[in-house]
Design an enzyme around this catalytic site. Sequence first.
Site, short mmCIF file in Angstrom:
data_model
loop_
_atom_site.label_atom_id
_atom_site.label_comp_id
_atom_site.label_asym_id
_atom_site.label_seq_id
_atom_site.Cartn_x
_atom_site.Cartn_y
_atom_site.Cartn_z
N ASN A 37 0.87 -1.18 0.00
CA ASN A 37 0.00 0.00 0.00
C ASN A 37 0.90 1.23 0.00
O ASN A 37 1.46 1.59 1.03
CB ASN A 37 -0.90 -0.02 1.25
CG ASN A 37 -1.74 1.24 1.34
OD1 ASN A 37 -1.86 2.00 0.38
ND2 ASN A 37 -2.34 1.47 2.51
N TRP A 38 1.03 1.83 -1.17
CA TRP A 38 1.94 2.98 -1.28
C TRP A 38 1.37 4.25 -0.67
O TRP A 38 2.05 5.25 -0.57
CB TRP A 38 2.26 3.24 -2.76
CG TRP A 38 3.28 2.32 -3.36
CD1 TRP A 38 3.85 1.24 -2.76
CD2 TRP A 38 3.85 2.41 -4.67
NE1 TRP A 38 4.75 0.65 -3.62
CE2 TRP A 38 4.76 1.35 -4.80
CE3 TRP A 38 3.68 3.27 -5.74
CZ2 TRP A 38 5.51 1.13 -5.95
CZ3 TRP A 38 4.40 3.06 -6.90
CH2 TRP A 38 5.31 2.00 -7.00
N GLU A 84 -7.19 4.97 7.42
CA GLU A 84 -6.78 6.35 7.11
C GLU A 84 -7.86 7.07 6.31
O GLU A 84 -8.01 8.28 6.39
CB GLU A 84 -5.44 6.36 6.36
CG GLU A 84 -4.28 6.06 7.29
CD GLU A 84 -3.02 5.56 6.59
OE1 GLU A 84 -2.96 5.62 5.35
OE2 GLU A 84 -2.12 5.09 7.30
N GLU A 96 -6.26 -5.06 10.27
CA GLU A 96 -5.32 -3.96 10.50
C GLU A 96 -5.68 -3.24 11.80
O GLU A 96 -6.51 -2.31 11.77
CB GLU A 96 -5.40 -2.95 9.35
CG GLU A 96 -5.14 -3.56 8.00
CD GLU A 96 -4.26 -2.62 7.18
OE1 GLU A 96 -3.29 -3.13 6.61
OE2 GLU A 96 -4.52 -1.41 7.15
C1 PEP Z 1 -1.21 0.12 5.83
O1 PEP Z 1 -1.11 1.16 5.22
O2 PEP Z 1 -2.19 -0.59 5.62
C2 PEP Z 1 -0.17 -0.26 6.77
C3 PEP Z 1 -0.31 -1.40 7.36
O3 PEP Z 1 0.86 0.61 6.95
P1 PEP Z 1 2.23 0.30 7.75
O4 PEP Z 1 2.77 -0.98 7.21
O5 PEP Z 1 3.10 1.47 7.44
O6 PEP Z 1 1.87 0.20 9.19
#
Ligand code: PEP
Length: 262
Positions: free
Chosen positions: A17-18, A105, A175
């Site tokens: 996920n950029w 987000e 997540e």
């Molecule tokens: C995400 O954007 O879904 C994520 C898990 O970010 P990070 O790996 O930076 O925690």
Amino acid sequence: MTMKQIKKTPKKFVIANWKMHGNLKQNQALLEAYVKTLTGLKNTQVVVCVPYPYLAQAQSILQSTDIAWGAQNLAKNEDGPFTGEVSVLMLRDFGAEYVILGHSERATAYCESDENIAQKFMMAKKYGVTPILCVGETLIEREAGVMELKVGKQLDAIIDLYGIEVFADTIISYEPIWAIGTGLAATPDQAKAMHKFIREKLSAVVAVHKNSLKILYGGSVNPQNAVQLFLVKNIDGGLVGKCSLNAQEFEDICHAAELSAE
Ligand code: PEP
């Protein structure tokens, strides 16, 4: 429209996920590094979710590889007067096969409701784009012990509208919000417990469609913790933010997935 072939039911997925990072020059270097080190994996499907303007660039660099690409959101409507929105058909025009939906987000900053996310989920499915549905709890919810209630409610928003069967051939990414971008990943035990809960809740789908529902973990995955996390039986891979912007770290994470699936 180019829709590329991907591996049939890979055991693991690692999804980059950029977020809102990158530019043409940096993306080219990163995508070329991915191609160099991550094509030909046997057990792992690698997917890169880029910002909308770079879908064409991802398509051009990845189309003759087995790395797939996708977007980070889509509109709940098919087309029409929705200024600034991007439809699923537009994603398909650029060969996108995956779309991240309900990322915290977005849910927080753009007030996306569970119902909205459910509509987007169905829109993706309708046009053959695989939704990657993000679910997870805040730190307060975890400390209060209501994390399963929260995740259950997020899943129910889709089940209530469209039934449980719509989860066939989709991806869910657990997540925990407190783990995203904080450097503080869930422990393998915490992730294992939530993955078990999700799998049991959707057992009707899992029983009938066997491997068609993948449940990933996301939240500060790095090359070190990936090794342990991906070895957990119920974890089918990872959604990776920060470390996907570093070619070496992302490569190591994908190889951890590949090894764990052997
Ligand atoms: C995400 O954007 O879904 C994520 C898990 O970010 P990070 O790996 O930076 O925690």
